[in-house]
Motif scaffolding. Structure first.
Motif, short mmCIF file in Angstrom:
data_model
loop_
_atom_site.label_atom_id
_atom_site.label_comp_id
_atom_site.label_asym_id
_atom_site.label_seq_id
_atom_site.Cartn_x
_atom_site.Cartn_y
_atom_site.Cartn_z
N UNK A 119 -34.43 20.87 -34.20
CA UNK A 119 -35.65 21.02 -33.42
C UNK A 119 -36.81 20.17 -33.94
N UNK A 120 -36.73 19.72 -35.18
CA UNK A 120 -37.83 18.96 -35.76
C UNK A 120 -38.68 19.78 -36.70
N UNK A 121 -38.89 21.05 -36.35
CA UNK A 121 -39.65 21.95 -37.22
C UNK A 121 -39.40 23.38 -36.79
N UNK A 122 -39.61 24.29 -37.72
CA UNK A 122 -39.53 25.72 -37.40
C UNK A 122 -40.65 26.10 -36.45
N UNK A 123 -41.81 25.48 -36.66
CA UNK A 123 -42.97 25.78 -35.81
C UNK A 123 -42.69 25.44 -34.35
N UNK A 124 -42.08 24.30 -34.13
CA UNK A 124 -41.75 23.89 -32.76
C UNK A 124 -40.94 24.97 -32.06
N UNK A 125 -40.01 25.53 -32.79
CA UNK A 125 -39.13 26.55 -32.21
C UNK A 125 -39.87 27.85 -31.94
N UNK A 126 -40.54 28.41 -32.96
CA UNK A 126 -41.12 29.75 -32.79
C UNK A 126 -42.29 29.75 -31.81
N UNK A 127 -43.07 28.66 -31.78
CA UNK A 127 -44.24 28.65 -30.90
C UNK A 127 -43.87 28.59 -29.42
N UNK A 128 -42.64 28.30 -29.12
CA UNK A 128 -42.20 28.37 -27.72
C UNK A 128 -42.27 29.80 -27.19
N UNK A 129 -42.28 30.75 -28.11
CA UNK A 129 -42.25 32.16 -27.74
C UNK A 129 -43.64 32.80 -27.75
#
Length: 201
Positions: A119-129
Protein backbone atom coordinates in the motif's frame (compact mmCIF):
# COMPACT_ATOMS: atom_id res chain seq x y z
CA UNK A 1 -22.29 13.40 26.60
CA UNK A 2 -21.41 16.52 28.58
CA UNK A 3 -18.05 18.01 29.42
CA UNK A 4 -16.66 18.83 32.82
CA UNK A 5 -14.35 21.48 34.21
CA UNK A 6 -10.73 20.36 34.40
CA UNK A 7 -7.89 22.21 36.03
CA UNK A 8 -5.77 24.23 35.77
CA UNK A 9 -7.53 26.70 33.46
CA UNK A 10 -11.16 25.94 34.36
CA UNK A 11 -12.17 25.34 30.74
CA UNK A 12 -14.58 22.59 29.73
CA UNK A 13 -13.12 19.28 28.62
CA UNK A 14 -14.25 15.70 28.09
CA UNK A 15 -15.21 14.29 31.46
CA UNK A 16 -12.67 11.44 31.31
CA UNK A 17 -9.76 13.90 31.20
CA UNK A 18 -10.29 14.61 34.91
CA UNK A 19 -10.32 10.94 35.92
CA UNK A 20 -6.54 10.82 36.49
CA UNK A 21 -3.81 13.48 36.63
CA UNK A 22 -1.94 12.09 33.62
CA UNK A 23 -5.07 12.08 31.46
CA UNK A 24 -5.27 15.87 31.14
CA UNK A 25 -2.04 16.23 29.15
CA UNK A 26 -2.88 13.20 27.01
CA UNK A 27 -6.35 14.60 26.32
CA UNK A 28 -5.10 18.08 25.44
CA UNK A 29 -2.07 17.19 23.32
CA UNK A 30 -2.64 13.76 21.77
CA UNK A 31 -6.10 12.22 21.85
CA UNK A 32 -7.95 12.86 18.62
CA UNK A 33 -5.27 14.77 16.74
CA UNK A 34 -4.89 13.27 13.24
CA UNK A 35 -1.83 11.06 12.83
CA UNK A 36 -0.21 9.87 9.61
CA UNK A 37 3.08 8.56 11.01
CA UNK A 38 3.20 4.79 10.50
CA UNK A 39 5.16 4.02 13.66
CA UNK A 40 2.75 6.00 15.83
CA UNK A 41 -0.21 4.29 14.21
CA UNK A 42 1.36 0.89 14.78
CA UNK A 43 2.21 1.83 18.36
CA UNK A 44 -1.37 2.75 19.11
CA UNK A 45 -2.79 -0.40 17.56
CA UNK A 46 -0.30 -2.40 19.61
CA UNK A 47 -1.02 -0.60 22.87
CA UNK A 48 -4.76 -0.89 22.35
CA UNK A 49 -4.19 -4.63 22.03
CA UNK A 50 -2.24 -4.66 25.29
CA UNK A 51 -5.03 -2.67 26.94
CA UNK A 52 -7.58 -5.41 26.29
CA UNK A 53 -9.00 -6.30 29.71
CA UNK A 54 -7.01 -3.51 31.39
CA UNK A 55 -7.30 0.26 31.83
CA UNK A 56 -5.72 2.86 29.56
CA UNK A 57 -4.19 4.42 32.69
CA UNK A 58 -2.16 1.23 33.20
CA UNK A 59 -0.93 1.29 29.61
CA UNK A 60 -0.21 5.02 29.60
CA UNK A 61 1.90 4.65 32.75
CA UNK A 62 3.99 2.00 31.02
CA UNK A 63 4.06 3.55 27.55
CA UNK A 64 7.70 4.66 27.64
CA UNK A 65 8.67 1.19 28.82
CA UNK A 66 6.76 -0.33 25.91
CA UNK A 67 8.53 2.05 23.52
CA UNK A 68 11.91 0.97 24.82
CA UNK A 69 11.04 -2.73 24.75
CA UNK A 70 9.63 -2.57 21.21
CA UNK A 71 12.17 -0.20 19.60
CA UNK A 72 9.67 2.68 19.48
CA UNK A 73 7.33 0.42 17.54
CA UNK A 74 9.49 0.30 14.44
CA UNK A 75 7.64 -2.62 12.92
CA UNK A 76 10.52 -3.37 10.54
CA UNK A 77 12.67 -4.21 13.56
CA UNK A 78 9.92 -5.95 15.50
CA UNK A 79 9.18 -8.18 12.50
CA UNK A 80 12.64 -9.70 12.99
CA UNK A 81 11.99 -10.63 16.64
CA UNK A 82 12.56 -14.29 17.47
CA UNK A 83 11.36 -16.61 20.21
CA UNK A 84 14.30 -15.40 22.25
CA UNK A 85 12.82 -11.88 22.12
CA UNK A 86 9.45 -13.22 23.27
CA UNK A 87 11.10 -14.84 26.28
CA UNK A 88 13.06 -11.65 26.98
CA UNK A 89 9.88 -9.57 26.94
CA UNK A 90 8.06 -12.04 29.17
CA UNK A 91 10.73 -11.35 31.80
CA UNK A 92 10.39 -7.55 31.47
CA UNK A 93 8.39 -6.43 34.50
CA UNK A 94 8.14 -2.88 33.14
CA UNK A 95 5.57 -3.90 30.49
CA UNK A 96 2.51 -6.16 30.38
CA UNK A 97 3.87 -9.70 30.35
CA UNK A 98 1.19 -11.44 28.34
CA UNK A 99 2.51 -13.98 25.84
CA UNK A 100 -0.45 -13.75 23.49
CA UNK A 101 -0.29 -9.96 23.29
CA UNK A 102 3.48 -9.89 22.85
CA UNK A 103 3.31 -12.48 20.08
CA UNK A 104 0.46 -10.52 18.49
CA UNK A 105 2.63 -7.40 18.25
CA UNK A 106 5.38 -9.40 16.54
CA UNK A 107 2.89 -11.03 14.19
CA UNK A 108 1.28 -7.66 13.43
CA UNK A 109 4.68 -6.12 12.73
CA UNK A 110 5.23 -8.72 10.02
CA UNK A 111 1.79 -8.02 8.62
CA UNK A 112 2.52 -4.26 8.73
CA UNK A 113 5.68 -4.73 6.69
CA UNK A 114 3.68 -6.67 4.10
CA UNK A 115 0.95 -4.04 4.08
CA UNK A 116 3.42 -1.18 3.58
CA UNK A 117 5.08 -3.02 0.72
CA UNK A 118 1.69 -3.28 -0.98
CA UNK A 119 0.00 0.00 0.00
CA UNK A 120 2.94 2.37 0.46
CA UNK A 121 2.17 3.11 4.11
CA UNK A 122 0.05 1.96 7.01
CA UNK A 123 -1.50 5.41 7.10
CA UNK A 124 -2.69 5.12 3.51
CA UNK A 125 -4.55 1.96 4.43
CA UNK A 126 -6.15 2.92 7.75
CA UNK A 127 -7.22 6.42 6.70
CA UNK A 128 -9.44 4.93 4.01
CA UNK A 129 -11.70 3.94 6.89
CA UNK A 130 -12.13 7.44 8.34
CA UNK A 131 -15.89 7.99 8.52
CA UNK A 132 -17.88 10.75 6.91
CA UNK A 133 -18.14 13.31 9.71
CA UNK A 134 -21.78 13.93 8.82
CA UNK A 135 -22.63 10.32 9.65
CA UNK A 136 -20.79 9.95 12.95
CA UNK A 137 -22.54 9.07 16.19
CA UNK A 138 -22.72 11.75 18.88
CA UNK A 139 -19.32 12.01 20.61
CA UNK A 140 -18.48 9.28 23.12
CA UNK A 141 -21.77 7.44 22.68
CA UNK A 142 -20.41 4.47 20.70
CA UNK A 143 -17.77 1.81 21.24
CA UNK A 144 -17.76 0.61 17.63
CA UNK A 145 -18.83 1.91 14.25
CA UNK A 146 -19.43 0.56 10.77
CA UNK A 147 -15.96 1.84 9.87
CA UNK A 148 -14.21 0.25 12.85
CA UNK A 149 -15.94 -3.04 12.09
CA UNK A 150 -14.84 -2.81 8.45
CA UNK A 151 -11.24 -1.92 9.36
CA UNK A 152 -11.15 -4.72 11.93
CA UNK A 153 -12.33 -7.23 9.35
CA UNK A 154 -9.82 -5.97 6.79
CA UNK A 155 -6.91 -6.25 9.23
CA UNK A 156 -7.99 -9.71 10.42
CA UNK A 157 -8.24 -10.85 6.80
CA UNK A 158 -4.61 -9.78 6.40
CA UNK A 159 -3.64 -11.85 9.45
CA UNK A 160 -3.54 -9.19 12.19
CA UNK A 161 -4.40 -10.18 15.77
CA UNK A 162 -5.98 -8.34 18.74
CA UNK A 163 -7.72 -5.92 16.36
CA UNK A 164 -11.39 -6.38 17.23
CA UNK A 165 -13.93 -3.64 16.38
CA UNK A 166 -13.84 -2.08 19.88
CA UNK A 167 -10.03 -2.00 19.90
CA UNK A 168 -10.01 -0.49 16.42
CA UNK A 169 -12.61 2.13 17.34
CA UNK A 170 -10.49 3.26 20.31
CA UNK A 171 -7.55 3.47 17.91
CA UNK A 172 -9.61 5.58 15.50
CA UNK A 173 -10.65 7.94 18.30
CA UNK A 174 -7.09 8.41 19.51
CA UNK A 175 -5.46 8.80 16.09
CA UNK A 176 -7.93 11.37 14.80
CA UNK A 177 -9.86 9.27 12.30
CA UNK A 178 -12.82 10.21 14.50
CA UNK A 179 -13.15 13.47 16.46
CA UNK A 180 -14.85 12.14 19.57
CA UNK A 181 -14.26 15.13 21.84
CA UNK A 182 -17.62 16.26 23.18
CA UNK A 183 -19.26 19.33 21.68
CA UNK A 184 -18.34 21.79 24.43
CA UNK A 185 -14.81 20.47 25.02
CA UNK A 186 -12.19 23.20 24.56
CA UNK A 187 -10.04 20.80 22.50
CA UNK A 188 -12.70 19.83 19.95
CA UNK A 189 -12.25 22.95 17.74
CA UNK A 190 -8.48 22.38 17.74
CA UNK A 191 -9.03 18.87 16.45
CA UNK A 192 -11.37 20.18 13.77
CA UNK A 193 -8.76 22.67 12.60
CA UNK A 194 -6.08 19.99 12.60
CA UNK A 195 -8.30 17.70 10.55
CA UNK A 196 -8.95 20.44 7.98
CA UNK A 197 -5.20 20.94 7.55
CA UNK A 198 -4.58 17.25 7.47
CA UNK A 199 -4.02 15.77 4.06
CA UNK A 200 -4.92 12.14 3.89
CA UNK A 201 -1.95 10.10 2.70
Amino acid sequence: MSATTAEPDGKLRCRWSAAAPEFLHYHDTEWGYPVSDDFRLFEKLSLEGFQSGLSWRTILAKRENFRTAFHHFDFHRIARFTQRDVERLLKDASIIRHRGKIEAVINNAKRAVELVEREGSLATFVWRYAPDTRQQSAPQTASTSAESIALSKALKKLGWKFVGPTTVYAFMQAMGLVNDHVADCVIRPKIERARKRFERP
